[in-house]
Scaffold this motif. Sequence first.
Motif, PDB file in Angstrom:
ATOM      1  N   VAL A   1       0.833  -1.204   0.000  1.00 17.19           N
ATOM      2  CA  VAL A   1       0.000   0.000   0.000  1.00 17.19           C
ATOM      3  C   VAL A   1       0.871   1.259   0.000  1.00 17.19           C
ATOM      4  CG1 VAL A   1      -1.644   1.338   1.369  1.00 17.19           C
ATOM      5  CG2 VAL A   1      -1.967  -1.127   1.090  1.00 17.19           C
ATOM      6  N   LEU A   2       1.980   1.236   0.762  1.00 20.08           N
ATOM      7  CA  LEU A   2       2.852   2.404   0.855  1.00 20.08           C
ATOM      8  C   LEU A   2       3.591   2.684  -0.450  1.00 20.08           C
ATOM      9  CD1 LEU A   2       4.417   1.966   4.407  1.00 20.08           C
ATOM     10  CD2 LEU A   2       2.758   3.683   3.683  1.00 20.08           C
TER      11      LEU A   2
ATOM     12  N   ARG B   1       0.443   8.119   9.741  1.00 17.69           N
ATOM     13  CA  ARG B   1      -0.645   7.608   8.911  1.00 17.69           C
ATOM     14  C   ARG B   1      -1.662   8.709   8.628  1.00 17.69           C
ATOM     15  NH1 ARG B   1      -4.335   2.987  11.360  1.00 17.69           N
ATOM     16  NH2 ARG B   1      -5.180   4.806  12.453  1.00 17.69           N
ATOM     17  N   ASN B   2      -1.946   9.521   9.629  1.00 14.34           N
ATOM     18  CA  ASN B   2      -2.895  10.617   9.432  1.00 14.34           C
ATOM     19  C   ASN B   2      -2.465  11.532   8.293  1.00 14.34           C
ATOM     20  OD1 ASN B   2      -4.694   9.867  11.420  1.00 14.34           O
ATOM     21  ND2 ASN B   2      -3.715  11.083  13.022  1.00 14.34           N
ATOM     22  N   ILE B   3      -1.202  11.965   8.335  1.00 13.85           N
ATOM     23  CA  ILE B   3      -0.743  12.918   7.322  1.00 13.85           C
ATOM     24  C   ILE B   3      -0.624  12.251   5.956  1.00 13.85           C
ATOM     25  CG2 ILE B   3       1.766  12.621   7.570  1.00 13.85           C
ATOM     26  CD1 ILE B   3       1.925  15.719   7.459  1.00 13.85           C
ATOM     27  N   LEU B   4      -0.351  10.939   5.949  1.00 13.09           N
ATOM     28  CA  LEU B   4      -0.306  10.198   4.686  1.00 13.09           C
ATOM     29  C   LEU B   4      -1.670  10.221   4.013  1.00 13.09           C
ATOM     30  CD1 LEU B   4       1.499   8.162   2.937  1.00 13.09           C
ATOM     31  CD2 LEU B   4       0.217   6.377   4.133  1.00 13.09           C
ATOM     32  N   LEU B   5      -2.731   9.965   4.781  1.00 15.03           N
ATOM     33  CA  LEU B   5      -4.077   9.913   4.222  1.00 15.03           C
ATOM     34  C   LEU B   5      -4.583  11.304   3.830  1.00 15.03           C
ATOM     35  CD1 LEU B   5      -5.650   7.253   6.614  1.00 15.03           C
ATOM     36  CD2 LEU B   5      -4.702   6.910   4.323  1.00 15.03           C
ATOM     37  N   VAL B   6      -4.271  12.308   4.645  1.00 15.71           N
ATOM     38  CA  VAL B   6      -4.650  13.686   4.294  1.00 15.71           C
ATOM     39  C   VAL B   6      -3.943  14.105   3.009  1.00 15.71           C
ATOM     40  CG1 VAL B   6      -4.450  16.102   4.984  1.00 15.71           C
ATOM     41  CG2 VAL B   6      -5.212  14.394   6.645  1.00 15.71           C
ATOM     42  N   GLY B   7      -2.660  13.783   2.930  1.00 17.17           N
ATOM     43  CA  GLY B   7      -1.903  14.125   1.726  1.00 17.17           C
ATOM     44  C   GLY B   7      -2.446  13.443   0.494  1.00 17.17           C
ATOM     45  N   ALA B   8      -2.871  12.175   0.634  1.00 14.27           N
ATOM     46  CA  ALA B   8      -3.447  11.448  -0.499  1.00 14.27           C
ATOM     47  C   ALA B   8      -4.727  12.124  -0.989  1.00 14.27           C
ATOM     48  CB  ALA B   8      -3.725  10.003  -0.102  1.00 14.27           C
ATOM     49  N   ALA B   9      -5.563  12.599  -0.042  1.00 13.92           N
ATOM     50  CA  ALA B   9      -6.796  13.280  -0.425  1.00 13.92           C
ATOM     51  C   ALA B   9      -6.499  14.584  -1.168  1.00 13.92           C
ATOM     52  CB  ALA B   9      -7.639  13.552   0.822  1.00 13.92           C
ATOM     53  N   ILE B  10      -5.528  15.361  -0.673  1.00 15.96           N
ATOM     54  CA  ILE B  10      -5.146  16.609  -1.340  1.00 15.96           C
ATOM     55  C   ILE B  10      -4.618  16.320  -2.746  1.00 15.96           C
ATOM     56  CG2 ILE B  10      -3.503  18.533  -1.285  1.00 15.96           C
ATOM     57  CD1 ILE B  10      -3.664  18.423   1.771  1.00 15.96           C
TER      58      ILE B  10
ATOM     59  N   GLY C   1      -5.328   1.825   3.570  1.00 14.68           N
ATOM     60  CA  GLY C   1      -4.362   2.421   4.480  1.00 14.68           C
ATOM     61  C   GLY C   1      -4.768   2.349   5.943  1.00 14.68           C
ATOM     62  N   PRO C   2      -6.007   2.755   6.287  1.00 16.41           N
ATOM     63  CA  PRO C   2      -6.420   2.678   7.690  1.00 16.41           C
ATOM     64  C   PRO C   2      -6.467   1.257   8.229  1.00 16.41           C
ATOM     65  CG  PRO C   2      -7.850   4.168   6.450  1.00 16.41           C
ATOM     66  CD  PRO C   2      -6.999   3.446   5.445  1.00 16.41           C
TER      67      PRO C   2
END
Length: 495
Positions: free
Chosen positions: A24-25, A85-94, A192-193
Amino acid sequence: MTKLEPAVPTAIAGGRRAWLGLGVLLLPVLLVSMDISVLFLAMPTLTADLDPTASQQLWILDIYGFMLAGLLITMGNLGDRIGRRNILLVGAAIFGVASVLAAFAPTASILIAARVLMGIGGATLLPSSLALISTLFPDTRQRATAIGIWTAFFAGGSAVGPIIGGVLLHHFWWGSVFLINIPVLAILLIFGPILLPEHRSVDLGPIDLPSVALSIGGILPLIYGIKHLAAEGLDAVSLVIAMIGVGLLVLFVRRQRQLAQPLLDLSLFTRPLFRVAIGASMAGMMSLAALSYLTSVYLQSVTGRDPLAAALLGVPMAIAVFVCSMSGARLGLRLGVRATFTLALMLSAIGNLMLLGVGVDGGLGWYLAGSVIAGIGYGFSFTLVSDVAVSAVPAERAGSAVGISETSFELGNALGLALLGSVAALVFRSGGDFGETLGDTLLESGGDAGLIHAARESFVTGMHIATAGGALLLIAMAVVAWRSTRSATATAEVR
């Protein structure tokens, strides 16, 4: 000591679920590096549709890398505080939102703005993904294998980008090179989650906002000024802008020396091997960016191939980069890090110099052989950079070292397009009464065979000078690598 929470469950760390998490990463790593180069083949069709100026064309290509370079260290520090993980998912959304905006951009200005947003999102993805690999694989040997795979995807992504772009452009319009990001990011956001653990430090102080402002405020005007000085010659405005950037970076460095928890750990640069790794990554990416972009234009606008045919000719180099990225660290253990860096940089230089055999009416064999040899050198060098960045420093500073190494990759890519790309453009325009770019000249030629041939000759001359300049940078770095440290010491450090 810095406290980390929560711990990774034993069932996850190093087990089957960890390897699924690695898979996934790898998705955001591939996307971020691929999106650096995916536009190379799309530029001719994009230019015909949006009609950007020559300056806008360069900004479309390089603003993404500039934003990555300016924000990687900041986002790495932010991830330590709010959760990787939080910033990874936020970054993916952006990144996803920006990709849609870029795909349907009606003007060049909106496309540039979308690329800025993509750079911001991308800067959150790289450091958090590598940091989470360290969390998933506490075993040293497994972690080394995982980092090698991560590096191969990161290094290979920029080589694969033009190929994927060529396939898409053969069937769809230029916006498809951005929309391909959406299904990949959807997989990351869904799984990811489930597969990735959260990981954050609990006793770090607030992030130093003045340092963030100084780093971004220094990098962007410096590169902007350098780009215009290289493209247009010496002028007061460009010089002043570049000096403003230098001044802000000086203030940034001084501030880092005063902070207990700096964004950039300057003590890392006291280690010779670490300096060599950072220098090798910057020189390598500068030359690779120029080579990839200029040969993409050459294959389409000079030899007359369509995007897919041009992309397929890039497959051998992409394979060389990816395969050799997987084995660079092992070669370093066998030959010694100094010898491996020197060999890799020299191979890359030789490959770039072989492009001097390419001409308007022939020389395709020189391109294929040169790109493969350069790809072998790049692959060995880039994976060794990541390995050295982690191994040459104490474990508690590995995150800072990785942030610096990633920044050097992105800054090198941006500088390669800004400096070497601008040199090629300057040589092209000095060759005759042409338009701002080769594409413009061909569109406005009115079928004048003499003008078309002269323009193509001038572009090839500019490409020769730019790639030879990249080769000289690689050779200079190879000399530095050989003289900086004895091989026995280098091997001991990396181990």
